[in-house]
Design a protein around this motif. Structure first.
Motif, mmCIF file in Angstrom:
data_model
loop_
_atom_site.group_PDB
_atom_site.id
_atom_site.type_symbol
_atom_site.label_atom_id
_atom_site.label_comp_id
_atom_site.label_asym_id
_atom_site.label_seq_id
_atom_site.Cartn_x
_atom_site.Cartn_y
_atom_site.Cartn_z
ATOM 1 N N TYR A 165 36.135 39.566 26.195
ATOM 2 C CA TYR A 165 37.170 38.584 26.510
ATOM 3 C C TYR A 165 37.081 37.415 25.546
ATOM 4 C CZ TYR A 165 37.628 40.688 31.205
ATOM 5 O OH TYR A 165 37.838 41.535 32.261
ATOM 6 N N ALA A 175 34.606 33.407 29.161
ATOM 7 C CA ALA A 175 34.190 33.748 30.525
ATOM 8 C C ALA A 175 35.301 33.413 31.514
ATOM 9 C CB ALA A 175 32.908 32.995 30.886
ATOM 10 N N GLU A 176 36.032 32.337 31.250
ATOM 11 C CA GLU A 176 37.130 31.940 32.122
ATOM 12 C C GLU A 176 38.239 33.008 32.139
ATOM 13 O OE1 GLU A 176 34.683 28.624 30.942
ATOM 14 O OE2 GLU A 176 35.864 29.947 29.658
ATOM 15 N N SER A 208 37.789 36.162 31.764
ATOM 16 C CA SER A 208 37.312 37.295 32.571
ATOM 17 C C SER A 208 37.505 37.008 34.062
ATOM 18 C CB SER A 208 35.849 37.628 32.267
ATOM 19 O OG SER A 208 34.972 36.672 32.816
ATOM 20 N N GLN A 209 37.240 35.788 34.470
ATOM 21 C CA GLN A 209 37.415 35.420 35.875
ATOM 22 C C GLN A 209 38.894 35.402 36.265
ATOM 23 O OE1 GLN A 209 34.911 35.076 38.208
ATOM 24 N NE2 GLN A 209 33.827 35.998 36.475
ATOM 25 N N LEU A 241 40.237 38.848 37.149
ATOM 26 C CA LEU A 241 39.840 39.342 38.471
ATOM 27 C C LEU A 241 40.785 38.879 39.579
ATOM 28 C CD1 LEU A 241 35.967 38.849 38.276
ATOM 29 C CD2 LEU A 241 37.294 40.942 37.835
ATOM 30 N N LYS A 242 41.625 37.896 39.290
ATOM 31 C CA LYS A 242 42.555 37.360 40.282
ATOM 32 C C LYS A 242 43.966 37.942 40.159
ATOM 33 C CE LYS A 242 39.928 33.092 40.337
ATOM 34 N NZ LYS A 242 39.871 31.699 39.918
ATOM 35 N N SER A 246 26.466 40.696 32.138
ATOM 36 C CA SER A 246 27.205 39.728 31.328
ATOM 37 C C SER A 246 26.510 39.548 29.991
ATOM 38 C CB SER A 246 27.267 38.377 32.036
ATOM 39 O OG SER A 246 27.960 38.502 33.253
#
Length: 102
Positions: A59, A62-63, A65-66, A69-70, A93
């Motif tokens: 990605y 990291a943001e 990737s999170q 997930l939403k 990770s």
């Protein structure tokens, strides 16, 4: 921004790996292809374990990737695939420090 990567190992119910792949292709392949936060993605079958799948994902952050997930696509994938898996995935990770061709 530093890139971010994960390796995910899924264990499927015995003999269900191809079914999991079909669910992945239905929901995740189009979502990943359309997601600018993914810079690389490899969906792989384990050659030594017939009920194992690995996914390597890189990605932009990291943001990112999170945020993925939403998404509705990820939620739909989880709902359909859960009964085909033997348990939660193993997630590692990573911080890429060198890449070729990505």
């Amino acid at each position: 921004m530093t890139s971010f990567a994960i390796i995910i190992k899924h264990k499927t119910q015995p003999g269900k790996r191809d079914e999991v792949r079909k669910v992945w292709e239905k929901h995740m392949a189009p979502a990943v292809s359309a997601n600018p936060g993914h810079t690389a993605y490899f969906y792989c079958f384990d050659n030594a374990e017939p009920d194992s799948i690995y996914a390597f994902q890189q990605y932009v952050s990291a943001e990112a990737s999170q945020a993925f997930l939403k998404t509705d696509s990820y939620a739909a994938y989880l709902e359909e695939v859960e009964s085909l898996l033997s348990g939660p995935p193993q997630v590692t990770s990573l911080t890429p420090v060198w890449t070729k061709g990505v």
